[in-house]
Design an enzyme around this catalytic site. Structure first.
Site, PDB file in Angstrom:
ATOM      1  N   LYS A  14       8.350  -1.598  -1.663  1.00 57.27           N
ATOM      2  CA  LYS A  14       7.642  -0.853  -0.621  1.00 57.27           C
ATOM      3  C   LYS A  14       8.635  -0.283   0.393  1.00 57.27           C
ATOM      4  O   LYS A  14       8.578   0.900   0.745  1.00 57.27           O
ATOM      5  CB  LYS A  14       6.624  -1.762   0.073  1.00 57.27           C
ATOM      6  CG  LYS A  14       5.958  -1.181   1.300  1.00 57.27           C
ATOM      7  CD  LYS A  14       5.032  -0.017   0.948  1.00 57.27           C
ATOM      8  CE  LYS A  14       4.621   0.775   2.178  1.00 57.27           C
ATOM      9  NZ  LYS A  14       3.296   0.569   2.644  1.00 57.27           N
ATOM     10  N   GLU A  60       0.839  -1.192   0.000  1.00 52.82           N
ATOM     11  CA  GLU A  60       0.000   0.000   0.000  1.00 52.82           C
ATOM     12  C   GLU A  60       0.873   1.239   0.000  1.00 52.82           C
ATOM     13  O   GLU A  60       1.789   1.357   0.791  1.00 52.82           O
ATOM     14  CB  GLU A  60      -0.882  -0.017   1.258  1.00 52.82           C
ATOM     15  CG  GLU A  60      -1.938   1.039   1.251  1.00 52.82           C
ATOM     16  CD  GLU A  60      -2.711   1.039  -0.060  1.00 52.82           C
ATOM     17  OE1 GLU A  60      -3.497   0.120  -0.280  1.00 52.82           O
ATOM     18  OE2 GLU A  60      -2.495   1.956  -0.889  1.00 52.82           O
ATOM     19  N   CYS A 111       5.154   3.929   9.337  1.00 49.72           N
ATOM     20  CA  CYS A 111       5.918   3.223   8.308  1.00 49.72           C
ATOM     21  C   CYS A 111       7.392   3.586   8.193  1.00 49.72           C
ATOM     22  O   CYS A 111       8.242   2.701   8.131  1.00 49.72           O
ATOM     23  CB  CYS A 111       5.248   3.427   6.961  1.00 49.72           C
ATOM     24  SG  CYS A 111       3.764   2.441   6.787  1.00 49.72           S
TER      25      CYS A 111
HETATM   26  C1  UDX Z   1      -0.669  -2.189   9.044  1.00 53.45           C
HETATM   27  C2  UDX Z   1       0.833  -2.409   9.217  1.00 53.45           C
HETATM   28  O1  UDX Z   1       1.235  -1.812  10.418  1.00 53.45           O
HETATM   29  C3  UDX Z   1       1.661  -1.848   8.124  1.00 53.45           C
HETATM   30  O2  UDX Z   1       2.950  -2.436   8.163  1.00 53.45           O
HETATM   31  C4  UDX Z   1       1.121  -2.153   6.799  1.00 53.45           C
HETATM   32  O3  UDX Z   1       1.799  -1.441   5.822  1.00 53.45           O
HETATM   33  C5  UDX Z   1      -0.359  -1.980   6.714  1.00 53.45           C
HETATM   34  O4  UDX Z   1      -1.037  -2.596   7.791  1.00 53.45           O
HETATM   35  P1  UDX Z   1      -2.274  -0.264   9.849  1.00 53.45           P
HETATM   36  O5  UDX Z   1      -3.478  -0.659   9.070  1.00 53.45           O
HETATM   37  O6  UDX Z   1      -1.974   1.171   9.977  1.00 53.45           O
HETATM   38  O7  UDX Z   1      -0.947  -0.823   9.214  1.00 53.45           O
HETATM   39  O8  UDX Z   1      -2.285  -1.016  11.257  1.00 53.45           O
HETATM   40  P2  UDX Z   1      -3.385  -0.971  12.396  1.00 53.45           P
HETATM   41  O9  UDX Z   1      -4.182   0.278  12.295  1.00 53.45           O
HETATM   42  O10 UDX Z   1      -2.678  -1.333  13.645  1.00 53.45           O
HETATM   43  O11 UDX Z   1      -4.381  -2.166  11.998  1.00 53.45           O
HETATM   44  C6  UDX Z   1      -4.121  -3.516  12.103  1.00 53.45           C
HETATM   45  C7  UDX Z   1      -5.373  -4.226  12.603  1.00 53.45           C
HETATM   46  O12 UDX Z   1      -5.167  -5.636  12.534  1.00 53.45           O
HETATM   47  C8  UDX Z   1      -5.754  -3.920  14.037  1.00 53.45           C
HETATM   48  O13 UDX Z   1      -7.043  -3.370  14.093  1.00 53.45           O
HETATM   49  C9  UDX Z   1      -5.677  -5.279  14.746  1.00 53.45           C
HETATM   50  O14 UDX Z   1      -6.653  -5.451  15.735  1.00 53.45           O
HETATM   51  C10 UDX Z   1      -5.861  -6.239  13.604  1.00 53.45           C
HETATM   52  N1  UDX Z   1      -5.329  -7.591  13.848  1.00 53.45           N
HETATM   53  C11 UDX Z   1      -4.063  -7.763  14.289  1.00 53.45           C
HETATM   54  C12 UDX Z   1      -6.133  -8.707  13.607  1.00 53.45           C
HETATM   55  O15 UDX Z   1      -7.299  -8.566  13.231  1.00 53.45           O
HETATM   56  N2  UDX Z   1      -5.616  -9.952  13.802  1.00 53.45           N
HETATM   57  C13 UDX Z   1      -4.358 -10.154  14.264  1.00 53.45           C
HETATM   58  O16 UDX Z   1      -3.933 -11.297  14.449  1.00 53.45           O
HETATM   59  C14 UDX Z   1      -3.549  -9.017  14.518  1.00 53.45           C
HETATM   60  C1  UDX Z   2       4.084   7.054   4.125  1.00 54.13           C
HETATM   61  C2  UDX Z   2       4.234   7.009   2.599  1.00 54.13           C
HETATM   62  O1  UDX Z   2       4.146   8.335   2.074  1.00 54.13           O
HETATM   63  C3  UDX Z   2       3.168   6.121   1.992  1.00 54.13           C
HETATM   64  O2  UDX Z   2       3.355   6.004   0.593  1.00 54.13           O
HETATM   65  C4  UDX Z   2       3.266   4.744   2.642  1.00 54.13           C
HETATM   66  O3  UDX Z   2       2.259   3.901   2.163  1.00 54.13           O
HETATM   67  C5  UDX Z   2       3.164   4.842   4.159  1.00 54.13           C
HETATM   68  O4  UDX Z   2       4.144   5.750   4.651  1.00 54.13           O
HETATM   69  P1  UDX Z   2       2.480   8.327   5.840  1.00 54.13           P
HETATM   70  O5  UDX Z   2       3.397   7.807   6.886  1.00 54.13           O
HETATM   71  O6  UDX Z   2       1.019   8.126   6.011  1.00 54.13           O
HETATM   72  O7  UDX Z   2       2.836   7.668   4.423  1.00 54.13           O
HETATM   73  O8  UDX Z   2       2.713   9.898   5.677  1.00 54.13           O
HETATM   74  P2  UDX Z   2       3.712  10.820   4.856  1.00 54.13           P
HETATM   75  O9  UDX Z   2       2.907  11.855   4.190  1.00 54.13           O
HETATM   76  O10 UDX Z   2       4.649  10.056   4.024  1.00 54.13           O
HETATM   77  O11 UDX Z   2       4.528  11.574   6.016  1.00 54.13           O
HETATM   78  C6  UDX Z   2       5.416  10.875   6.888  1.00 54.13           C
HETATM   79  C7  UDX Z   2       6.065  11.860   7.836  1.00 54.13           C
HETATM   80  O12 UDX Z   2       6.996  12.696   7.162  1.00 54.13           O
HETATM   81  C8  UDX Z   2       5.090  12.798   8.534  1.00 54.13           C
HETATM   82  O13 UDX Z   2       5.424  12.924   9.894  1.00 54.13           O
HETATM   83  C9  UDX Z   2       5.275  14.097   7.806  1.00 54.13           C
HETATM   84  O14 UDX Z   2       4.949  15.203   8.586  1.00 54.13           O
HETATM   85  C10 UDX Z   2       6.759  14.047   7.499  1.00 54.13           C
HETATM   86  N1  UDX Z   2       7.141  14.896   6.358  1.00 54.13           N
HETATM   87  C11 UDX Z   2       6.682  14.611   5.099  1.00 54.13           C
HETATM   88  C12 UDX Z   2       7.986  15.973   6.553  1.00 54.13           C
HETATM   89  O15 UDX Z   2       8.420  16.248   7.678  1.00 54.13           O
HETATM   90  N2  UDX Z   2       8.342  16.748   5.483  1.00 54.13           N
HETATM   91  C13 UDX Z   2       7.889  16.488   4.216  1.00 54.13           C
HETATM   92  O16 UDX Z   2       8.265  17.240   3.302  1.00 54.13           O
HETATM   93  C14 UDX Z   2       7.035  15.387   4.030  1.00 54.13           C
END
Ligand code: UDX
Ligand code: UDX
Length: 464
Positions: A221, A162, A277
């Site tokens: 990724k 993603e 991430c």
């Molecule tokens: C997750 C990962 O952290 C990231 O590495 C990946 O890129 C995308 O998926 P995110 O969706 O942001 O990111 O995580 P989170 O909001 O913590 O959601 C994960 C969910 O999985 C939680 O709601 C948790 O309860 C659930 N889960 C976890 C299950 O349903 N079964 C499990 O065994 C473990």
């Molecule tokens: C990131 C990647 O962009 C996305 O493609 C991947 O799937 C998940 O990780 P995200 O972590 O949701 O997404 O946010 P992003 O907009 O990338 O920002 C990450 C961090 O960098 C934030 O804390 C943001 O404030 C910071 N940032 C970003 C800066 O400090 N300066 C910038 O110019 C851009």
């Protein structure tokens, strides 16, 4: 093969929005999103879609349109697995906090649990899609667990990382730069890959759907996030140099960003990057490189994290030094707790680390964020384990009113770039604060000249 039923395990920041978009764009596909967390599922099913557990602009409207039509949220994992042709694994993969690889490697415990559960209950062939960011070659481990069930069911594994960013998830999902699908280079693998290409083709132009082998997809990724984070650390490194040379980091960013080979995005100097991430993925890259004996490669990428930690610490240190080298007993307001604007996600937010530093200096903090709950703030601080829960509760207050929060404050630290911070009546705020009234803008959102004209002692990151 045409997909009619999709199951997604994990109703988080990635699984929730992604499945909502698939449901909205593919009316012929039934999408079941399952999660072991009952309260999270209950929130996704809240009759008022404003109460869904994830704040993303535009998401609640999309859930309202699709939920109960072809999008369903539930805790019945087994049934959803059985019914599905295609299963997305979107559970969290936190950095390991124990054992080998502690603090670096991804903890694949939940991924393995999912695979075992799928293997135990599946009675028909399934395509398994890795959505969580995973170390390279995880698909291989998944396949071994799945293939050892002995019940004759075939599993094909795809990697479909993603790339959505939080805060812009809906538009990123609607108009992705590219969709990446890694599959096995066999006839079955290619068919599985095509089945997922067909799902995305409902709304993504075909030439933006890239297919690769599984390993390239997994590694892409990590690489994408490492490159993005590296840009932030690069410009942040320059921000420190600008402060001592009387250059302005924004002018430097504009000048270099105009070079089409460099590009203008992701050059905003800040208090440091956060989010679930960047750090995790780079640590993963470092760990993998080390485990293959590639120490120079590992050190190269680790420096991006070292720079980011330095930037957060440097910002906090700047506050203490400016406030006459002591913040003990002083009221400091933190504006913004989320790791960026337009999300309620706080994972690895720079605000947590700046707050921790200031608390170690015995500052009294008042935190205000338009979308983050009080419970979340305390749970973030408690997770650090720097001090007792009682101590955190004694030194920190979470406010729902920014104006109340800033009354009689010694200083304000702006740590998330929420738009509303620009619309405040800063003159009133100045009048209600102690003097000299300090503002430390870690996101470069406030106008330096007008803040100085009001009377603030204003620190702008990256300007000498
Ligand atoms: C997750 C990962 O952290 C990231 O590495 C990946 O890129 C995308 O998926 P995110 O969706 O942001 O990111 O995580 P989170 O909001 O913590 O959601 C994960 C969910 O999985 C939680 O709601 C948790 O309860 C659930 N889960 C976890 C299950 O349903 N079964 C499990 O065994 C473990
Ligand atoms: C990131 C990647 O962009 C996305 O493609 C991947 O799937 C998940 O990780 P995200 O972590 O949701 O997404 O946010 P992003 O907009 O990338 O920002 C990450 C961090 O960098 C934030 O804390 C943001 O404030 C910071 N940032 C970003 C800066 O400090 N300066 C910038 O110019 C851009």
């Amino acid at each position: 093969m045409s997909i009619k039923n999709i199951c997604c395990i994990g109703a988080g920041y990635v699984g929730g929005p992604t499945m909502t978009m698939i449901a909205a764009q593919c009316p012929d596909i039934t999408v079941n999103v399952v999660d072991i967390n009952e309260s999270r599922i209950a929130a996704w099913n809240d009759p008022n879609t404003d109460n869904i557990p994830i704040y993303e602009p535009g998401l609640s409207e999309l859930v309202k349109k699709t939920r109960g039509v072809n999008l369903f949220f539930s805790t019945e994992v087994d049934r959803a697995i059985q019914d599905a042709d295609m299963i997305f694994i979107s559970v969290n993969t936190p950095t390991k906090t124990y054992g080998v690889g502690k603090g670096m490697a991804a903890d694949l415990k939940y991924i393995e649990l999912c695979a075992r559960q799928i293997a135990a209950v599946a009675t028909t062939d399934k395509i398994i899609v890795e959505k969580s960011t995973l170390p390279v070659r995880t698909a291989e481990a998944l396949k071994r667990i799945l293939d050892n069930t002995g019940n004759g069911v075939n599993f094909d594994i795809l990697s479909n990382p993603e790339f959505l960013a939080e805060g812009t998830a809906v538009s990123d999902l609607l108009n992705p730069d590219r969709v990446l699908i890694g599959g096995e280079e066999t006839d079955r693998g290619r068919l599985a890959q095509q089945a997922l290409v067909d799902v995305y083709s409902n709304w993504v132009p075909k030439d933006q759907i890239l297919t690769t082998n599984v390993w390239s997809s997994e590694l892409s990724k990590l690489t994408a996030n490492a490159f993005l984070a590296q840009r932030v650390s690069s410009i942040n490194a320059l921000s420190e140099l600008c402060e001592v040379t009387e250059a302005d980091v924004n002018e430097v960013a504009r000048a270099i960003g105009a070079d089409s080979r460099i590009g203008s995005k992701f050059l905003k100097a800040s208090v440091g990057f956060g989010g679930s991430c960047f750090q995790k993925d780079i640590l993963n890259l470092v760990y993998i490189s080390k485990s293959y004996g590639l120490h120079e490669v590992a050190d190269y990428w680790e420096q991006v994290i070292i720079m980011n930690d330095h930037q957060k610490r440097r910002f906090a240190k700047k506050i203490v030094e400016t406030l006459f080298n002591t913040v003990s007993g002083k009221k400091i307001v933190i504006l913004g707790w989320a790791f960026k604007k337009d999300t309620n996600d706080t994972r690895e937010s720079a605000a947590i680390y700046v707050a921790d530093y200031l608390l170690s200096e015995q500052a009294e903090l008042v935190i205000y964020d338009p979308k983050v709950t009080e419970d979340q703030v305390f749970s973030d601080l408690e997770y650090l384990g720097s001090r007792s829960m009682e101590e955190n509760r004694r030194l920190v207050r979470v406010s729902k009113s920014p104006y109340d929060a800033m009354e009689n404050a010694h200083a304000i630290a702006l740590l998330t770039e929420w738009d509303e911070f620009n619309n405040y009546n800063w003159k009133d705020i100045y009048n209600s604060m102690l003097k000299p009234a300090f503002v430390f803008d870690g996101r470069q959102v406030l106008d330096e000249e007008s803040m100085r004209a009001i009377g603030f002692d204003f620190y702008k990151l990256g300007k000498g």
